[in-house]
Design a protein around this motif. Structure first.
Motif, PDB file in Angstrom:
ATOM      1  N   UNK A  16       4.638  42.641 -20.446  1.00 37.22           N
ATOM      2  CA  UNK A  16       3.988  41.511 -19.796  1.00 37.22           C
ATOM      3  C   UNK A  16       4.432  40.193 -20.435  1.00 37.22           C
ATOM      4  N   UNK A  17       4.546  40.168 -21.754  1.00 34.83           N
ATOM      5  CA  UNK A  17       5.043  38.966 -22.443  1.00 34.83           C
ATOM      6  C   UNK A  17       6.455  38.645 -21.980  1.00 34.83           C
ATOM      7  N   UNK A  44      13.459  25.420 -16.103  1.00 30.76           N
ATOM      8  CA  UNK A  44      14.728  25.081 -15.458  1.00 30.76           C
ATOM      9  C   UNK A  44      14.501  24.230 -14.224  1.00 30.76           C
ATOM     10  N   UNK A  45      13.502  24.591 -13.436  1.00 29.98           N
ATOM     11  CA  UNK A  45      13.201  23.841 -12.220  1.00 29.98           C
ATOM     12  C   UNK A  45      12.757  22.426 -12.551  1.00 29.98           C
ATOM     13  N   UNK A  46      11.915  22.263 -13.550  1.00 32.91           N
ATOM     14  CA  UNK A  46      11.437  20.916 -13.895  1.00 32.91           C
ATOM     15  C   UNK A  46      12.576  20.085 -14.472  1.00 32.91           C
ATOM     16  N   UNK A  99       4.352  28.744 -30.750  1.00 28.82           N
ATOM     17  CA  UNK A  99       3.458  29.241 -29.690  1.00 28.82           C
ATOM     18  C   UNK A  99       3.914  28.846 -28.294  1.00 28.82           C
ATOM     19  N   UNK A 100       5.219  28.701 -28.115  1.00 28.70           N
ATOM     20  CA  UNK A 100       5.778  28.407 -26.807  1.00 28.70           C
ATOM     21  C   UNK A 100       5.819  29.664 -25.955  1.00 28.70           C
ATOM     22  N   UNK A 101       6.079  30.800 -26.585  1.00 24.45           N
ATOM     23  CA  UNK A 101       6.132  32.088 -25.890  1.00 24.45           C
ATOM     24  C   UNK A 101       4.947  32.946 -26.296  1.00 24.45           C
ATOM     25  N   UNK A 102       4.399  33.710 -25.337  1.00 30.24           N
ATOM     26  CA  UNK A 102       3.301  34.629 -25.661  1.00 30.24           C
ATOM     27  C   UNK A 102       3.800  35.757 -26.569  1.00 30.24           C
ATOM     28  N   UNK A 142      10.139  35.042 -18.970  1.00 27.00           N
ATOM     29  CA  UNK A 142      11.099  34.785 -17.892  1.00 27.00           C
ATOM     30  C   UNK A 142      10.546  33.748 -16.910  1.00 27.00           C
ATOM     31  N   UNK A 143       9.269  33.869 -16.572  1.00 28.34           N
ATOM     32  CA  UNK A 143       8.652  32.896 -15.666  1.00 28.34           C
ATOM     33  C   UNK A 143       8.640  31.497 -16.277  1.00 28.34           C
ATOM     34  N   UNK A 144       8.328  31.404 -17.562  1.00 24.87           N
ATOM     35  CA  UNK A 144       8.334  30.105 -18.238  1.00 24.87           C
ATOM     36  C   UNK A 144       9.729  29.490 -18.214  1.00 24.87           C
TER      37      UNK A 144
END
Length: 80
Positions: A41-42, A54-56, A24-27, A47-49
């Motif tokens: 939308x998923x 990557x930023x964190x 359940x990491x990805x919708x 892509x946003x996740x």
């Protein structure tokens, strides 16, 4: 789109896609026990996740590097 379609679109393995929806990491949509589908939308949310992750990771690495540098400086000052 099917998990195979998503894997091809993202350029990742089908195994990775399966792991991400099993945990359940990805919708995703689970239509029945064996059928999983992804909407546009998923795809955008995935892509946003990925961008957020990557930023964190960069921030954590930067903090770890800064901590290591600080430890080196403190060690040098104590030795002097």
């Amino acid at each position: 789109m099917t998990p195979d379609d998503l894997a091809q679109r993202l350029g990742v393995s089908l195994r990775m896609v399966r792991e991400m929806y099993y945990t359940n990491t990805w919708p995703h949509l689970r239509l029945n026990k064996r059928t999983v589908r992804f909407t546009e939308n998923h795809y955008e949310q995935i892509l946003e996740l990925s961008e957020q992750r990557s930023t964190s990771q960069v921030r954590k690495t930067t903090s770890a590097d800064a901590s290591a540098e600080l430890a080196k400086l403190l060690t040098r000052k104590r030795s002097a």
